[in-house]
Design a protein around this motif. Structure first.
Motif, PDB file in Angstrom:
ATOM      1  N   SER A 278       0.858  -1.179   0.000  1.00 52.73           N
ATOM      2  CA  SER A 278       0.000   0.000   0.000  1.00 52.73           C
ATOM      3  C   SER A 278       0.897   1.233   0.000  1.00 52.73           C
ATOM      4  O   SER A 278       1.757   1.376   0.858  1.00 52.73           O
ATOM      5  N   ARG A 279       0.705   2.083  -0.984  1.00 50.89           N
ATOM      6  CA  ARG A 279       1.469   3.335  -1.036  1.00 50.89           C
ATOM      7  C   ARG A 279       0.691   4.484  -0.407  1.00 50.89           C
ATOM      8  O   ARG A 279       1.108   5.631  -0.478  1.00 50.89           O
ATOM      9  N   LYS A 280      -0.461   4.168   0.192  1.00 49.99           N
ATOM     10  CA  LYS A 280      -1.271   5.207   0.826  1.00 49.99           C
ATOM     11  C   LYS A 280      -0.705   5.615   2.187  1.00 49.99           C
ATOM     12  O   LYS A 280      -0.956   6.713   2.653  1.00 49.99           O
ATOM     13  N   HIS A 281       0.027   4.690   2.819  1.00 51.40           N
ATOM     14  CA  HIS A 281       0.569   4.968   4.144  1.00 51.40           C
ATOM     15  C   HIS A 281       1.898   5.696   4.009  1.00 51.40           C
ATOM     16  O   HIS A 281       2.857   5.166   3.470  1.00 51.40           O
ATOM     17  N   GLU A 282       1.957   6.919   4.511  1.00 47.43           N
ATOM     18  CA  GLU A 282       3.166   7.720   4.373  1.00 47.43           C
ATOM     19  C   GLU A 282       4.357   7.099   5.089  1.00 47.43           C
ATOM     20  O   GLU A 282       5.508   7.339   4.712  1.00 47.43           O
ATOM     21  N   THR A 283       4.089   6.310   6.129  1.00 49.41           N
ATOM     22  CA  THR A 283       5.192   5.710   6.880  1.00 49.41           C
ATOM     23  C   THR A 283       5.786   4.496   6.172  1.00 49.41           C
ATOM     24  O   THR A 283       6.861   4.027   6.554  1.00 49.41           O
ATOM     25  N   ASN A 284       5.105   3.983   5.164  1.00 52.00           N
ATOM     26  CA  ASN A 284       5.582   2.782   4.475  1.00 52.00           C
ATOM     27  C   ASN A 284       6.509   3.163   3.329  1.00 52.00           C
ATOM     28  O   ASN A 284       6.070   3.449   2.221  1.00 52.00           O
ATOM     29  N   GLU A 285       7.803   3.132   3.615  1.00 50.11           N
ATOM     30  CA  GLU A 285       8.790   3.526   2.623  1.00 50.11           C
ATOM     31  C   GLU A 285       9.370   2.334   1.865  1.00 50.11           C
ATOM     32  O   GLU A 285      10.175   2.497   0.965  1.00 50.11           O
TER      33      GLU A 285
ATOM     34  N   ARG B  96      17.072  -0.691   5.501  1.00 48.84           N
ATOM     35  CA  ARG B  96      15.895   0.169   5.630  1.00 48.84           C
ATOM     36  C   ARG B  96      14.654  -0.650   5.954  1.00 48.84           C
ATOM     37  O   ARG B  96      13.786  -0.217   6.708  1.00 48.84           O
ATOM     38  N   CYS B  97      14.587  -1.837   5.392  1.00 46.62           N
ATOM     39  CA  CYS B  97      13.485  -2.735   5.734  1.00 46.62           C
ATOM     40  C   CYS B  97      13.555  -3.108   7.207  1.00 46.62           C
ATOM     41  O   CYS B  97      12.533  -3.149   7.901  1.00 46.62           O
ATOM     42  N   LEU B  98      14.760  -3.373   7.704  1.00 46.42           N
ATOM     43  CA  LEU B  98      14.913  -3.714   9.108  1.00 46.42           C
ATOM     44  C   LEU B  98      14.465  -2.552   9.996  1.00 46.42           C
ATOM     45  O   LEU B  98      13.861  -2.756  11.053  1.00 46.42           O
ATOM     46  N   ALA B  99      14.749  -1.326   9.572  1.00 43.94           N
ATOM     47  CA  ALA B  99      14.298  -0.156  10.330  1.00 43.94           C
ATOM     48  C   ALA B  99      12.773  -0.113  10.389  1.00 43.94           C
ATOM     49  O   ALA B  99      12.185   0.232  11.422  1.00 43.94           O
ATOM     50  N   GLU B 100      12.122  -0.475   9.266  1.00 48.08           N
ATOM     51  CA  GLU B 100      10.661  -0.528   9.245  1.00 48.08           C
ATOM     52  C   GLU B 100      10.152  -1.619  10.194  1.00 48.08           C
ATOM     53  O   GLU B 100       9.175  -1.427  10.927  1.00 48.08           O
ATOM     54  N   LEU B 101      10.810  -2.766  10.181  1.00 51.90           N
ATOM     55  CA  LEU B 101      10.416  -3.855  11.067  1.00 51.90           C
ATOM     56  C   LEU B 101      10.562  -3.446  12.533  1.00 51.90           C
ATOM     57  O   LEU B 101       9.700  -3.743  13.368  1.00 51.90           O
ATOM     58  N   ALA B 102      11.657  -2.744  12.854  1.00 54.41           N
ATOM     59  CA  ALA B 102      11.879  -2.294  14.225  1.00 54.41           C
ATOM     60  C   ALA B 102      10.799  -1.311  14.646  1.00 54.41           C
ATOM     61  O   ALA B 102      10.295  -1.362  15.775  1.00 54.41           O
ATOM     62  N   ARG B 103      10.424  -0.419  13.733  1.00 57.00           N
ATOM     63  CA  ARG B 103       9.382   0.564  14.041  1.00 57.00           C
ATOM     64  C   ARG B 103       8.061  -0.132  14.339  1.00 57.00           C
ATOM     65  O   ARG B 103       7.357   0.207  15.302  1.00 57.00           O
ATOM     66  N   GLU B 104       7.707  -1.124  13.524  1.00 54.74           N
ATOM     67  CA  GLU B 104       6.464  -1.851  13.744  1.00 54.74           C
ATOM     68  C   GLU B 104       6.531  -2.703  15.018  1.00 54.74           C
ATOM     69  O   GLU B 104       5.542  -2.831  15.735  1.00 54.74           O
ATOM     70  N   ALA B 105       7.710  -3.267  15.295  1.00 53.60           N
ATOM     71  CA  ALA B 105       7.858  -4.110  16.484  1.00 53.60           C
ATOM     72  C   ALA B 105       7.655  -3.298  17.758  1.00 53.60           C
ATOM     73  O   ALA B 105       7.110  -3.802  18.743  1.00 53.60           O
ATOM     74  N   LYS B 106       8.096  -2.054  17.736  1.00 57.17           N
ATOM     75  CA  LYS B 106       7.920  -1.197  18.913  1.00 57.17           C
ATOM     76  C   LYS B 106       6.444  -1.020  19.254  1.00 57.17           C
ATOM     77  O   LYS B 106       6.076  -0.866  20.414  1.00 57.17           O
ATOM     78  N   ALA B 107       5.605  -1.018  18.240  1.00 62.02           N
ATOM     79  CA  ALA B 107       4.176  -0.799  18.443  1.00 62.02           C
ATOM     80  C   ALA B 107       3.444  -2.069  18.866  1.00 62.02           C
ATOM     81  O   ALA B 107       2.253  -2.021  19.165  1.00 62.02           O
ATOM     82  N   LYS B 108       4.154  -3.193  18.868  1.00 59.07           N
ATOM     83  CA  LYS B 108       3.552  -4.470  19.246  1.00 59.07           C
ATOM     84  C   LYS B 108       4.284  -4.995  20.478  1.00 59.07           C
ATOM     85  O   LYS B 108       5.331  -5.630  20.353  1.00 59.07           O
ATOM     86  N   PRO B 109       3.739  -4.732  21.674  1.00 62.76           N
ATOM     87  CA  PRO B 109       4.443  -5.092  22.910  1.00 62.76           C
ATOM     88  C   PRO B 109       4.852  -6.559  22.996  1.00 62.76           C
ATOM     89  O   PRO B 109       5.893  -6.887  23.564  1.00 62.76           O
ATOM     90  N   THR B 110       4.059  -7.460  22.452  1.00 59.08           N
ATOM     91  CA  THR B 110       4.368  -8.887  22.582  1.00 59.08           C
ATOM     92  C   THR B 110       5.377  -9.388  21.545  1.00 59.08           C
ATOM     93  O   THR B 110       5.819 -10.538  21.630  1.00 59.08           O
ATOM     94  N   SER B 111       5.730  -8.563  20.586  1.00 57.53           N
ATOM     95  CA  SER B 111       6.664  -9.007  19.549  1.00 57.53           C
ATOM     96  C   SER B 111       8.063  -9.173  20.126  1.00 57.53           C
ATOM     97  O   SER B 111       8.435  -8.542  21.116  1.00 57.53           O
ATOM     98  N   THR B 112       8.828 -10.047  19.492  1.00 54.03           N
ATOM     99  CA  THR B 112      10.210 -10.282  19.899  1.00 54.03           C
ATOM    100  C   THR B 112      11.105 -10.249  18.668  1.00 54.03           C
ATOM    101  O   THR B 112      10.633 -10.288  17.535  1.00 54.03           O
ATOM    102  N   GLY B 113      12.393 -10.186  18.913  1.00 54.59           N
ATOM    103  CA  GLY B 113      13.344 -10.076  17.809  1.00 54.59           C
ATOM    104  C   GLY B 113      13.793 -11.425  17.280  1.00 54.59           C
ATOM    105  O   GLY B 113      13.241 -12.471  17.610  1.00 54.59           O
ATOM    106  N   GLY B 114      14.830 -11.373  16.462  1.00 55.93           N
ATOM    107  CA  GLY B 114      15.387 -12.580  15.862  1.00 55.93           C
ATOM    108  C   GLY B 114      16.299 -12.209  14.719  1.00 55.93           C
ATOM    109  O   GLY B 114      16.570 -11.027  14.473  1.00 55.93           O
ATOM    110  N   TYR B 115      16.791 -13.212  14.023  1.00 57.55           N
ATOM    111  CA  TYR B 115      17.585 -12.964  12.830  1.00 57.55           C
ATOM    112  C   TYR B 115      16.644 -12.722  11.646  1.00 57.55           C
ATOM    113  O   TYR B 115      15.666 -13.455  11.466  1.00 57.55           O
ATOM    114  N   ILE B 116      16.953 -11.716  10.853  1.00 57.29           N
ATOM    115  CA  ILE B 116      16.162 -11.402   9.658  1.00 57.29           C
ATOM    116  C   ILE B 116      17.042 -11.691   8.449  1.00 57.29           C
ATOM    117  O   ILE B 116      18.084 -11.048   8.262  1.00 57.29           O
TER     118      ILE B 116
END
Length: 200
Positions: free
Chosen positions: A60-67, A90-110
């Motif tokens: 979706s290109r409608k979301h300004e945050t989705n680069e 840059r994709c990892l930065a997007e993943l980190a941003r989304e992970a911050k908004a999901k308290p139950t999410s955890t990290g890993g190797y990407i």
């Protein structure tokens, strides 16, 4: 399968935390390495494994945050290792941003893989079980205990051949194949699997 580019980054986040950090590799992996070949071969089987459920869509290109679509466009203009690294970081930065908004999410190797079969693909897989994949300080694989697909948390795959035919106009696509160039897969039915990306 022709492997073109591979890199592994790390997303650092604990469940319940509101912060997420990233550890970035500074170079692509050696695609002739037996470890890299074994890893990519295992991940490539995600899309042909019984029990893995796929969800399809487009960016979706409608979301300004989705680069991410813009980063993908830039990479496809050149397809160099440097731009592959830039796209993945840059994709990892997007993943980190989304992970911050999901308290139950955890990290890993990407793991980011550019490969070619019938079509060109970009595969992004999150491996949470660090016993399965062991890497050194430079984020190079040194041991693969097993590619246990039930422990691949989630993955996204972009059909770059179809994506290149969209001309950035996902809202007005007619071709069904092109309209589903983006797919997400998880070991179980999980509609949150696409939560790290804004999709149509």
């Amino acid at each position: 399968m022709e492997i073109k580019q591979v890199v592994i980054h790390e997303l650092l986040k604990d469940s319940g935390a509101s912060t997420a950090e990233t550890k970035l590799a500074d170079k692509v992996l050696d695609i002739s390495s037996p470890m890299v070949i074994e890893l990519v071969d295992g991940l490539g089987k995600l899309y042909s494994t019984k029990g893995n459920h796929a969800i399809y869509g487009t960016f979706s290109r409608k979301h300004e945050t989705n680069e991410f679509p813009n980063y993908t466009d830039k990479y496809l203009e050149d397809e160099s290792d440097d731009l592959f690294l830039a796209l993945s970081s840059r994709c990892l930065a997007e993943l980190a941003r989304e992970a911050k908004a999901k308290p139950t999410s955890t990290g890993g190797y990407i793991v980011f893989v550019r490969y070619k079969e019938q079509y060109d693909y970009l595969l992004i897989a999150m491996i949470k079980d660090k016993k399965m994949l062991q890497v050194n300080a430079d984020l190079e694989p040194v041991s693969i205990i097993s590619i246990d697909l039930s422990k691949i948390h989630q993955a996204a795959r972009i059909n770059l051949t179809s994506y290149a035919n969209t001309s950035g106009d996902e809202e007005n696509l007619d071709n069904d194949e092109v309209k589903t160039y983006l797919s997400f897969v998880s070991p179980k039915t999980n509609h949150d699997v696409s939560g790290y990306f804004n999709v149509n």
